[in-house]
Design an enzyme around this catalytic site. Structure first.
Site, mmCIF file in Angstrom:
data_model
loop_
_atom_site.group_PDB
_atom_site.id
_atom_site.type_symbol
_atom_site.label_atom_id
_atom_site.label_comp_id
_atom_site.label_asym_id
_atom_site.label_seq_id
_atom_site.Cartn_x
_atom_site.Cartn_y
_atom_site.Cartn_z
ATOM 1 N N TYR A 147 0.853 -1.185 0.000
ATOM 2 C CA TYR A 147 0.000 0.000 0.000
ATOM 3 C C TYR A 147 0.885 1.229 0.000
ATOM 4 O O TYR A 147 1.817 1.333 0.801
ATOM 5 C CB TYR A 147 -0.903 0.000 1.235
ATOM 6 C CG TYR A 147 -1.845 1.189 1.322
ATOM 7 C CD1 TYR A 147 -2.873 1.359 0.391
ATOM 8 C CD2 TYR A 147 -1.712 2.130 2.339
ATOM 9 C CE1 TYR A 147 -3.746 2.442 0.473
ATOM 10 C CE2 TYR A 147 -2.591 3.210 2.432
ATOM 11 C CZ TYR A 147 -3.600 3.360 1.495
ATOM 12 O OH TYR A 147 -4.459 4.433 1.581
ATOM 13 N N ASP A 235 9.204 2.756 0.382
ATOM 14 C CA ASP A 235 8.107 3.385 1.113
ATOM 15 C C ASP A 235 8.255 2.971 2.575
ATOM 16 O O ASP A 235 7.830 1.892 2.976
ATOM 17 C CB ASP A 235 6.768 2.942 0.532
ATOM 18 C CG ASP A 235 5.594 3.606 1.250
ATOM 19 O OD1 ASP A 235 5.813 4.180 2.342
ATOM 20 O OD2 ASP A 235 4.472 3.533 0.732
ATOM 21 N N LYS A 263 3.557 8.613 9.313
ATOM 22 C CA LYS A 263 3.214 7.934 10.572
ATOM 23 C C LYS A 263 4.125 8.319 11.745
ATOM 24 O O LYS A 263 3.866 9.323 12.392
ATOM 25 C CB LYS A 263 3.123 6.432 10.325
ATOM 26 C CG LYS A 263 1.966 6.154 9.331
ATOM 27 C CD LYS A 263 1.550 4.727 9.133
ATOM 28 C CE LYS A 263 0.276 4.693 8.290
ATOM 29 N NZ LYS A 263 0.307 3.863 7.115
#
Ligand code: PLP
Length: 429
Positions: A147, A235, A263
């Site tokens: 993702y 990522d 995050k």
């Protein structure tokens, strides 16, 4: 906590569904893949969240990663409080943006410049544009089950909520938007050619449950990219500053060309970042011709929180985080084994996954079979009833934090043992 009936989870969810699609602002939160009513959080502290009915949960969602120090850590709260008093956005550069970028570059070898964004989605979307801009090539390679946020060109075969909805991608994304995106299976080094601008990968796949890279996979990607002049993008929105000081690049000893973060570096405030060498980042406006911007990018609340979090993440913190995760892994595995429940708890450093299968999945096909075998929802609800919150979907990772102590781990393992025997024998057993 409240006798006000309008504040039950049920009542709030009903009201929410009238004014917010599915009642939520991000699909996974709607409990669709586990069934039932989501708990509405009233407040949170350390390892715990409290719902509007006053129920307490040992929380392993931790906002899907930002809560690496636990909820409402005093140092983070104080930093945000002080920043808020100085104004929340100026449209002019600030000192803390400089400190933040310096701190990130100091920790990650090869990272020379960063740009802050407001989300991981923005970070990866912008990084891909930059990669296409500096290489002059169109093609993006991604891996099934990884993702990278919800930007159009990356929203194919995504993990996380996309997978939970049983979708290959999303309606509303044109064929043109994904025409230059190639999807390959995780853990297999794909054949590349000289149209490839960038290969995007989660160095530890943490949005299809937790799938570790097999030995040689990341180095294989590095070599394959070098052979055709493509850029390698890690990522690290989940792994960055979490696996260790230098993230996955340091952990696995493989250096990408471009990093994406999010995050952890916002401590729960909206943030993302992407970075690379000075040479690559010089392609970005105002230095270069690749445009990217943001009214709230690098905003003072996010940088204050991020600096506070990074300040807490010293060497000792990483040791503690990993030993907490290891204790949870061992405890869960033995709880399942004692109850006769087939399960595997893969772990990479402080990151955990959970699959109700014999062997840890290596790619999205295997992860999907494991995630969709019907075992996760009863586990999830058994744990929730016992005051332990895992993510409401089998495709998410488990996020122990620095705030989880031995007491929470023991309570979690005890709840898992009770839940596992209930899964084996049924609730009356
Ligand atoms: C969460 C996540 C994103 C998207 O970040 P948002 O802040 O939700 O937009 C991108 N990549 C990975 C690996 C993620 O886990």
């Amino acid at each position: 906590m409240s006798s006000d009936q309008s504040l039950t989870n049920e009542a709030l969810f009903e009201r929410a569904q009238r004014v917010i699609p599915g009642g939520v602002n991000s699909p996974v939160r709607a409990f669709r893949s586990v069934g039932g009513t989501p708990y509405f959080v009233a407040e949170a502290s350390g390892p715990f969240t409290y719902d509007v009915e006053g129920r307490r949960y040992i929380d392993y969602v931790q906002s899907y990663g930002p809560g690496i120090c636990g909820h409402a850590h005093p140092a983070v709260v104080e930093a945000v409080r002080r920043a808020a008093g100085r104004g929340t956005s100026y449209g002019a550069p600030t000192r803390d943006e400089v400190l933040m970028a310096e701190e990130m570059c100091a920790r990650v070898a090869g990272l020379e410049m960063v740009r802050l964004t407001n989300s991981g989605t923005e970070a990866v979307m912008s990084a891909v544009r930059l990669a296409r801009g500096v290489t002059g090539r169109p093609t993006v390679v991604k891996f099934a089950g990884c993702y990278h946020g919800h930007s159009d060109s990356l929203l194919v075969a995504g993990g996380s909520g996309v997978a939970q909805q049983g979708l290959a991608g999303s309606e509303g994304v044109t064929a043109g938007a994904v025409a230059d995106t190639i999807v390959a299976p995780y853990n297999v080094v794909p054949e590349l050619d000289e149209t490839v601008a960038v290969v995007c990968v989660e160095p530890v796949a943490a949005n299809m449950g937790l799938v570790a890279p097999e030995p040689g996979f990341l180095q294989g990607l590095r070599d394959a990219c070098d052979a055709v002049g493509a850029l390698l993008l890690f990522d690290e929105v989940i792994t960055g500053f979490r696996l260790c000081r230098g993230g996955a690049a340091e952990w696995f000893g493989v250096r990408p060309d471009i990093w994406c973060f999010g995050k952890v570096i916002g401590g729960g405030l909206p943030v993302g970042a992407f970075g690379a060498s000075t040479e690559i980042m010089s392609g970005l406006a105002p230095l270069g011709g690749v445009y990217q911007a943001g009214t709230l990018s690098g905003n003072p609340l996010a940088t204050a929180a991020g600096l506070a979090v990074l300040g807490l993440l010293d060497d000792d913190a990483y040791v503690r985080l990993e030993s907490t995760a290891a204790a949870l892994q061992e405890g869960l595995e033995s709880a399942f084994a004692s109850a006769g429940v087939t399960a595997v708890v893969p772990r990479v450093g402080p990151l955990l996954g959970l699959f109700f299968t014999e062997d840890a999945p290596r790619d999205f096909d295997e992860a999907r079979k494991a995630a969709d075998n019907g075992r996760y929802p009863p586990f999830f609800h058994g744990m929730l009833r016992r005051g332990v919150a895992f993510a409401p979907g089998a495709y998410e990772a488990i996020f122990p934090s620095l705030a989880h102590t031995d007491a929470e781990i023991e309570a979690t393992v005890a709840a898992a043992a009770a839940t596992a025997s209930e899964m084996e024998r049924g609730p009356e057993g």
